[in-house]
Design an enzyme around this catalytic site. Structure first.
Site, mmCIF file in Angstrom:
data_model
loop_
_atom_site.group_PDB
_atom_site.id
_atom_site.type_symbol
_atom_site.label_atom_id
_atom_site.label_comp_id
_atom_site.label_asym_id
_atom_site.label_seq_id
_atom_site.Cartn_x
_atom_site.Cartn_y
_atom_site.Cartn_z
ATOM 1 N N ASP A 54 -4.311 -80.803 30.745
ATOM 2 C CA ASP A 54 -4.411 -79.343 30.041
ATOM 3 C C ASP A 54 -2.583 -79.832 28.649
ATOM 4 O OD1 ASP A 54 -4.767 -77.234 27.967
ATOM 5 O OD2 ASP A 54 -5.062 -75.858 29.146
ATOM 6 N N GLU A 85 -12.681 -77.460 22.983
ATOM 7 C CA GLU A 85 -12.554 -76.772 23.190
ATOM 8 C C GLU A 85 -12.301 -75.849 22.596
ATOM 9 O OE1 GLU A 85 -9.290 -75.514 26.658
ATOM 10 O OE2 GLU A 85 -8.791 -76.638 25.413
#
Length: 403
Positions: A293, A145
């Site tokens: 997350d 990410e």
């Protein structure tokens, strides 16, 4: 120890003993199209070998699940950490602590997710995962990410490490195409489309996120192979005026395109119930993948402080925040918490919420033997109570968590 001694003494006979079947019985089995009773599941050598009508018997092979639910183990595409440990610590010890904690939430496969950082630091993580993934069965690979993200939509990512999507940086990452399963990038960045081509050629799932893209930029990325978006509604562009017209952003493009799969952090903090309902109406159960997350604050007590690759963060009211309260810093949740939110607060059927945590994410990254109860699939299983608490978790038929 006993097994090793028997193996030396008896060879093949011991293998037969150790690889005998396990029969999971007395449970409600959860499939993508509904919950079924009266079935039992047979596992052998870490695989599901049979799903059949339940029969009465008493043997040492029986695993009586006490009338609870039996579901495939959860697959989380987006995990940064837990218990104060972070994926950016390139160590098997940190990775194991993260996997062990998330097993308590039913997760049996996960992508260790990096933060926006210098490429060299990301490469350190990739090397560490390559070295230890065979010994930590829950690790399915890495989700990179950043650092190819938008400065205006960076969220809790560190701005000083953000960079354009250059061929040189992408080539360094592609040396680890065997480890990287997913990459989040902003499709509007210079060089992004060429980089997307390279990752798609190596069968790496490309997800748009931390992005300020206009509709045409998102559409161009889709044409080059982008098939996912990262933490839908969070850190992404939405409809706004361009000269005199109102034009879609990445959010609306994702909602309107059937082939785009949407990550959703259904922790009740990142996205409201109304927005989750809207996403469900737009995408259906098949178009959403639940992700936690989760950052290093996950599993820590209220008020705890932790670091997100150099950013000071803390846990407050069940959510992770930057120390200055300027942004969320991932979640403090486990996958079972997300499933529970969808069932209780969004009123989704349990089997559809489970599919979003299992079959959908497994399909996204090509895990053909994960996320499903079917013959030939891995015996990654989670036992869930009627109150939607995880009671037991199995990876390849081995119990890794019990309440």
């Amino acid at each position: 120890m006993l097994g090793s001694l028997l193996a030396k003494a008896f060879g093949v006979e011991c293998w037969t003993l150790m690889s005998r079947s396990m029969i999971f019985t007395n449970a409600h089995l959860i499939f993508p199209n509904g919950v079924r009773d009266g079935l039992e599941l047979v596992a052998r050598d870490g695989k599901i070998t049979e799903i059949r009508q339940q029969t009465a018997r008493t043997t040492n092979e029986i695993v009586d699940l006490g009338g609870n639910y039996l579901a495939p183990g959860f697959v989380d595409l987006h995990i940064h950490g837990a218990l104060g440990r972070d994926t950016m610590e390139p160590s098997a010890d940190a990775f194991r602590a993260i996997c062990d904690y998330h097993a308590s939430g039913g997760t049996t496969s996960l992508l260790l997710t990096t933060a926006t950082a210098p490429i060299a630091a990301i490469v350190d993580v990739l090397n560490a995962v390559r070295d230890c993934r065979s010994s930590i069965k829950q690790i399915a690979g890495v989700h990179v990410e950043g650092p190819f993200i938008s400065r205006t939509k960076r969220g809790a990512q560190r701005e000083e490490f953000i960079q354009d999507a250059t061929a040189t940086a992408a080539e360094r990452l592609l040396e680890y195409a065997d480890v990287i399963k997913r990459i989040t990038l902003a499709p509007e960045l210079p060089g992004a489309l060429e980089v997307i081509d390279g990752f798609c050629e190596r069968k790496i799932n490309v997800s748009g996120g931390h992005s300020d893209a206009w509709d045409d930029e998102a559409r161009a990325a889709f044409a080059h192979g982008m098939r996912s978006v990262t933490h839908t509604f969070n850190c992404m562009s939405s409809a706004r005026r361009r000269v005199i017209r109102r034009v879609a952003g990445l959010l609306e493009f994702a909602l309107s395109e059937p082939q785009i799969n949407c990550e959703l952090i259904a922790d009740g903090h990142h996205v409201s119930a109304t927005l989750m309902k809207m996403l469900y109406r737009a995408k259906g159960a098949r178009g959403i993948s639940l992700v936690t997350d989760a950052t290093a604050g996950s599993g820590l007590p209220e008020g705890s402080r932790f670091s997100l690759f150099g950013n000071d963060c803390f846990v407050e009211n069940g959510v992770c925040l930057l120390a200055d309260h300027s942004a969320l810093a991932g979640s403090a949740s486990r996958m079972i918490d997300l499933v529970r939110t969808l069932v209780r607060d969004v009123a989704l059927p349990l089997h559809e919420a489970i599919a979003m945590a299992t079959e959908n994410p497994a399909r996204e990254i090509g895990l053909e033997r994960k996320g499903r109860l079917e013959v030939g699939a891995d015996a990654d299983l989670v036992v869930i109570s009627p109150e939607l608490e995880v009671m037991r978790t199995f990876v390849a038929g081995e119990e890794v968590y019990t309440l």
